[in-house]
Design a protein around this motif. Sequence first.
Motif, PDB file in Angstrom:
ATOM      1  N   ASP A  20     -58.841  36.309  47.503  1.00 45.32           N
ATOM      2  CA  ASP A  20     -58.347  34.959  47.795  1.00 45.32           C
ATOM      3  C   ASP A  20     -56.823  34.864  47.673  1.00 45.32           C
ATOM      4  O   ASP A  20     -56.273  33.782  47.489  1.00 45.32           O
ATOM      5  CB  ASP A  20     -59.013  33.929  46.879  1.00 45.32           C
ATOM      6  CG  ASP A  20     -58.761  34.210  45.392  1.00 45.32           C
ATOM      7  OD1 ASP A  20     -58.203  35.274  45.078  1.00 45.32           O
ATOM      8  OD2 ASP A  20     -59.153  33.365  44.563  1.00 45.32           O
ATOM      9  N   PHE A  21     -56.129  35.993  47.796  1.00 41.27           N
ATOM     10  CA  PHE A  21     -54.668  36.024  47.707  1.00 41.27           C
ATOM     11  C   PHE A  21     -54.070  35.152  48.808  1.00 41.27           C
ATOM     12  O   PHE A  21     -54.542  35.176  49.961  1.00 41.27           O
ATOM     13  CB  PHE A  21     -54.191  37.469  47.855  1.00 41.27           C
ATOM     14  CG  PHE A  21     -52.735  37.683  47.565  1.00 41.27           C
ATOM     15  CD1 PHE A  21     -52.272  37.716  46.267  1.00 41.27           C
ATOM     16  CD2 PHE A  21     -51.816  37.855  48.608  1.00 41.27           C
ATOM     17  CE1 PHE A  21     -50.924  37.930  45.988  1.00 41.27           C
ATOM     18  CE2 PHE A  21     -50.470  38.074  48.344  1.00 41.27           C
ATOM     19  CZ  PHE A  21     -50.028  38.105  47.037  1.00 41.27           C
ATOM     20  N   PRO A  22     -53.020  34.368  48.522  1.00 42.58           N
ATOM     21  CA  PRO A  22     -52.434  33.466  49.534  1.00 42.58           C
ATOM     22  C   PRO A  22     -51.958  34.214  50.773  1.00 42.58           C
ATOM     23  O   PRO A  22     -51.252  35.219  50.683  1.00 42.58           O
ATOM     24  CB  PRO A  22     -51.267  32.816  48.780  1.00 42.58           C
ATOM     25  CG  PRO A  22     -51.652  32.893  47.336  1.00 42.58           C
ATOM     26  CD  PRO A  22     -52.391  34.185  47.197  1.00 42.58           C
ATOM     27  N   LEU A  23     -52.316  33.691  51.930  1.00 39.11           N
ATOM     28  CA  LEU A  23     -51.989  34.348  53.195  1.00 39.11           C
ATOM     29  C   LEU A  23     -50.489  34.425  53.427  1.00 39.11           C
ATOM     30  O   LEU A  23     -49.971  35.451  53.891  1.00 39.11           O
ATOM     31  CB  LEU A  23     -52.665  33.602  54.350  1.00 39.11           C
ATOM     32  CG  LEU A  23     -52.394  34.132  55.759  1.00 39.11           C
ATOM     33  CD1 LEU A  23     -52.869  35.573  55.891  1.00 39.11           C
ATOM     34  CD2 LEU A  23     -53.067  33.241  56.799  1.00 39.11           C
ATOM     35  N   LEU A  24     -49.768  33.348  53.094  1.00 38.63           N
ATOM     36  CA  LEU A  24     -48.322  33.337  53.339  1.00 38.63           C
ATOM     37  C   LEU A  24     -47.619  34.418  52.530  1.00 38.63           C
ATOM     38  O   LEU A  24     -46.713  35.108  53.043  1.00 38.63           O
ATOM     39  CB  LEU A  24     -47.743  31.959  53.011  1.00 38.63           C
ATOM     40  CG  LEU A  24     -46.224  31.802  53.246  1.00 38.63           C
ATOM     41  CD1 LEU A  24     -45.879  32.068  54.706  1.00 38.63           C
ATOM     42  CD2 LEU A  24     -45.768  30.406  52.816  1.00 38.63           C
TER      43      LEU A  24
END
Length: 297
Positions: A20-24
């Motif tokens: 679930d690591f942030p895409l940005l």
Amino acid sequence: FRGRYSGREKNIREWLVPSDFPLLLADNLRAKELTVTPCKELFFPERECKSASEVEQIELAMRVTEKAMLAAKNILLESEVSVDGSLVYCGELLTSEMLRTQIDMTLLKLRASAVGTIAAGGVQSAQPHNSGSGVIKAHTPVVIDIFPRLQSSGYFGDMTRTYVKHEAPAIVKKAFNAVVAARDEAKNFIRSGAVPSEIFAVADRVLKKHGFETGRTADGRNYGFFHSLGHGVGLEIHEAPRLGPGNFVPLKGGEIITVEPGVYYPDWGGVRMEDIVLTEEKSCRTITCMDDDFELD
């Protein structure tokens, strides 16, 4: 990842990150010609099973949670009922917002951080994540879900109780009895080696046996038992393992998990009752030490 740090200072070229690591952030790292790979397994698998010291911290968090729940229960007990069925506490209409504030203030006094407390009454209680708003009425279910984090250690507690001021309607009383039966029966199957999907199925069968089916209305609203039976608790409020129909990985022993069946119907509301337990070799030990009181006079 604060500031301009990307790992280059230490010649780090590859990053393994949670699923679930942030895409940005991932895109920014890749733009720096770094490799970012999501982990398909648990990112911190050692956190799934708790050490003795972790169990102690979660037990402490539960004692705090129970004190906050007792404060909420006492407010409902002490409330009067107006002519139109609204609850009145200390001369004011009792709202979900007021009840939630009292819960959160109790937690702060006990050096715990309130995180998303739920106090949803009436038909709002049919939405499991509805925090609740407006005046609380007698003879309707009030779902109270408290999951604070200890400021000293960061560990969470988690508990849900459902209350009705004065006598509950027959359908709500039937739902309460079914949910308690499902929770307690599911506990009987929690042990090292048990399969979460099978434990979920036990609770689901009990609820169906009591007449509570799961489905979707013509206008797309869910009803019945439409969430998982439980989840791990620790340094995050939702950790592995999940007690859901899609989890076929046997319990190892040492997991602390919630057991929280619920039934929800848009026309009258919902009932959820949640304890947490420690998985042991041949059984589970209930960590929650709160009664199952329901109708409050």
